[in-house]
Design a protein around this motif. Structure first.
Motif, mmCIF file in Angstrom:
data_model
loop_
_atom_site.group_PDB
_atom_site.id
_atom_site.type_symbol
_atom_site.label_atom_id
_atom_site.label_comp_id
_atom_site.label_asym_id
_atom_site.label_seq_id
_atom_site.Cartn_x
_atom_site.Cartn_y
_atom_site.Cartn_z
ATOM 1 N N PRO A 168 43.039 43.518 48.846
ATOM 2 C CA PRO A 168 43.832 42.755 47.879
ATOM 3 C C PRO A 168 44.159 41.339 48.332
ATOM 4 O O PRO A 168 44.263 40.439 47.490
ATOM 5 C CB PRO A 168 45.089 43.597 47.690
ATOM 6 N N ASN A 169 44.344 41.108 49.631
ATOM 7 C CA ASN A 169 44.606 39.740 50.107
ATOM 8 C C ASN A 169 43.432 38.817 49.795
ATOM 9 O O ASN A 169 43.621 37.686 49.346
ATOM 10 C CB ASN A 169 44.892 39.724 51.610
ATOM 11 N N ASP A 170 42.225 39.310 50.046
ATOM 12 C CA ASP A 170 41.034 38.514 49.749
ATOM 13 C C ASP A 170 40.874 38.325 48.240
ATOM 14 O O ASP A 170 40.489 37.250 47.779
ATOM 15 C CB ASP A 170 39.793 39.175 50.333
ATOM 16 N N ALA A 171 41.159 39.373 47.490
ATOM 17 C CA ALA A 171 41.081 39.273 46.025
ATOM 18 C C ALA A 171 42.044 38.205 45.515
ATOM 19 O O ALA A 171 41.687 37.384 44.660
ATOM 20 C CB ALA A 171 41.379 40.621 45.380
ATOM 21 N N LEU A 172 43.247 38.205 46.047
ATOM 22 C CA LEU A 172 44.240 37.203 45.653
ATOM 23 C C LEU A 172 43.737 35.798 45.961
ATOM 24 O O LEU A 172 43.869 34.878 45.144
ATOM 25 C CB LEU A 172 45.569 37.461 46.367
ATOM 26 N N GLU A 173 43.144 35.629 47.118
ATOM 27 C CA GLU A 173 42.622 34.316 47.509
ATOM 28 C C GLU A 173 41.555 33.834 46.515
ATOM 29 O O GLU A 173 41.528 32.657 46.130
ATOM 30 C CB GLU A 173 42.053 34.400 48.918
ATOM 31 N N VAL A 174 40.684 34.739 46.078
ATOM 32 C CA VAL A 174 39.651 34.360 45.117
ATOM 33 C C VAL A 174 40.281 34.059 43.755
ATOM 34 O O VAL A 174 39.913 33.072 43.101
ATOM 35 C CB VAL A 174 38.564 35.456 45.009
ATOM 36 N N TRP A 175 41.248 34.870 43.319
ATOM 37 C CA TRP A 175 41.934 34.584 42.052
ATOM 38 C C TRP A 175 42.600 33.211 42.099
ATOM 39 O O TRP A 175 42.621 32.486 41.099
ATOM 40 C CB TRP A 175 42.974 35.655 41.735
ATOM 41 N N GLN A 176 43.130 32.844 43.235
ATOM 42 C CA GLN A 176 43.761 31.528 43.357
ATOM 43 C C GLN A 176 42.729 30.409 43.242
ATOM 44 O O GLN A 176 43.032 29.327 42.726
ATOM 45 C CB GLN A 176 44.551 31.439 44.667
ATOM 46 N N LYS A 177 41.496 30.651 43.675
ATOM 47 C CA LYS A 177 40.407 29.681 43.478
ATOM 48 C C LYS A 177 40.068 29.574 41.993
ATOM 49 O O LYS A 177 39.805 28.479 41.492
ATOM 50 C CB LYS A 177 39.166 30.069 44.279
ATOM 51 N N VAL A 178 40.083 30.700 41.294
ATOM 52 C CA VAL A 178 39.841 30.673 39.845
ATOM 53 C C VAL A 178 40.942 29.863 39.162
ATOM 54 O O VAL A 178 40.675 29.061 38.265
ATOM 55 C CB VAL A 178 39.759 32.100 39.258
ATOM 56 N N GLU A 179 42.167 30.057 39.630
ATOM 57 C CA GLU A 179 43.295 29.337 39.033
ATOM 58 C C GLU A 179 43.149 27.819 39.197
ATOM 59 O O GLU A 179 43.585 27.056 38.324
ATOM 60 C CB GLU A 179 44.608 29.800 39.659
ATOM 61 N N MET A 199 46.919 38.202 36.890
ATOM 62 C CA MET A 199 46.265 38.878 38.014
ATOM 63 C C MET A 199 46.864 38.412 39.344
ATOM 64 O O MET A 199 47.102 39.223 40.241
ATOM 65 C CB MET A 199 44.753 38.618 37.993
ATOM 66 N N ILE A 200 47.094 37.124 39.456
ATOM 67 C CA ILE A 200 47.694 36.587 40.686
ATOM 68 C C ILE A 200 49.090 37.160 40.877
ATOM 69 O O ILE A 200 49.439 37.626 41.974
ATOM 70 C CB ILE A 200 47.721 35.041 40.644
ATOM 71 N N GLU A 201 49.861 37.144 39.825
ATOM 72 C CA GLU A 201 51.233 37.657 39.913
ATOM 73 C C GLU A 201 51.247 39.143 40.275
ATOM 74 O O GLU A 201 52.010 39.575 41.130
ATOM 75 C CB GLU A 201 51.951 37.422 38.587
ATOM 76 N N ARG A 202 50.358 39.925 39.658
ATOM 77 C CA ARG A 202 50.289 41.360 39.939
ATOM 78 C C ARG A 202 49.939 41.610 41.399
ATOM 79 O O ARG A 202 50.562 42.438 42.076
ATOM 80 C CB ARG A 202 49.269 42.035 39.020
ATOM 81 N N LEU A 203 48.957 40.875 41.910
ATOM 82 C CA LEU A 203 48.566 41.059 43.305
ATOM 83 C C LEU A 203 49.656 40.593 44.267
ATOM 84 O O LEU A 203 49.887 41.224 45.297
ATOM 85 C CB LEU A 203 47.253 40.329 43.598
ATOM 86 N N GLN A 204 50.335 39.516 43.940
ATOM 87 C CA GLN A 204 51.427 39.052 44.799
ATOM 88 C C GLN A 204 52.531 40.104 44.869
ATOM 89 O O GLN A 204 53.060 40.377 45.953
ATOM 90 C CB GLN A 204 51.977 37.712 44.289
ATOM 91 N N VAL A 205 52.846 40.689 43.732
ATOM 92 C CA VAL A 205 53.871 41.748 43.707
ATOM 93 C C VAL A 205 53.385 42.941 44.526
ATOM 94 O O VAL A 205 54.131 43.486 45.344
ATOM 95 C CB VAL A 205 54.207 42.165 42.252
#
Length: 179
Positions: free
Chosen positions: A143-154, A166-172
């Motif tokens: 999930p940490n890596d997934a969050l990092e990629v979602w942040q690149k999409v953002e 998606m970012i908010e869900r993963l951060q939570v």
């Protein structure tokens, strides 16, 4: 693995676009940065439409057949069409992207990841491929890596409410809080 995909995001695309096509994509990405939440989806759709143009009627036909097979729920047939497309147009990112989707639907995560990586080599701003990478990373317990990629999409689509969710869900999730 996420570092590989994020690092690929700064490489130069190999796909030979015309100057007008590149300018059109650049304009759309600029619009996406400034888009209101309701406009993001429309602009992203226009970007996807631009990406789906191979410049060859024969390659466009292979792409449509692969896409139709995905919609019909026959990813095995889609893989055949997209593989033919990739064989004949190796610099056309959407061939790899379609095949990655088909592989993923078949449960073939390794080949899907390989094709997503190639999409990002050819089109570093491909938010669809990045999304695929993020989904796979989360599924395999990263999930940490997934969050990092979602942040690149953002960074590409800052006003997309789905990306934000998606970012908010993963951060939570990463903070250990219940959803």
């Amino acid at each position: 693995m996420a570092a590989l995909f994020i690092g690929v995001g700064i490489s130069t695309p190999i796909y030979a676009q015309t100057s007008a096509e590149a300018d059109r994509l650049d304009q759309l990405f600029e619009q996406l940065l400034e888009a209101e939440p309701g406009e993001s989806e429309r602009i992203e759709g226009q970007i996807v439409t631009e990406w789906s143009k191979s410049g060859s009627a024969a390659m466009d036909l292979l792409y449509r057949r692969g896409d139709d097979a995905l919609v019909a729920g026959t990813p095995e047939i889609a893989v055949e069409h997209f593989t033919a497309l990739v064989d004949h147009a190796p610099d056309f990112a959407e061939g790899y992207n379609g095949r990655a989707t088909a592989y993923y639907q078949m449960g073939l995560i390794g080949p899907a990841i390989d094709d997503l990586r190639q999409v990002l080599v050819l089109e570093p701003r491909h938010f669809g491929a990045m999304t695929g990478v993020a989904v796979v990373l989360e599924e395999i317990g990263r999930p940490n890596d997934a969050l990092e990629v979602w942040q690149k999409v953002e960074l590409l689509a800052p006003n997309n409410p789905e990306v934000f969710a998606m970012i908010e869900r993963l951060q939570v999730q990463l903070r250990g809080e219940a959803l």
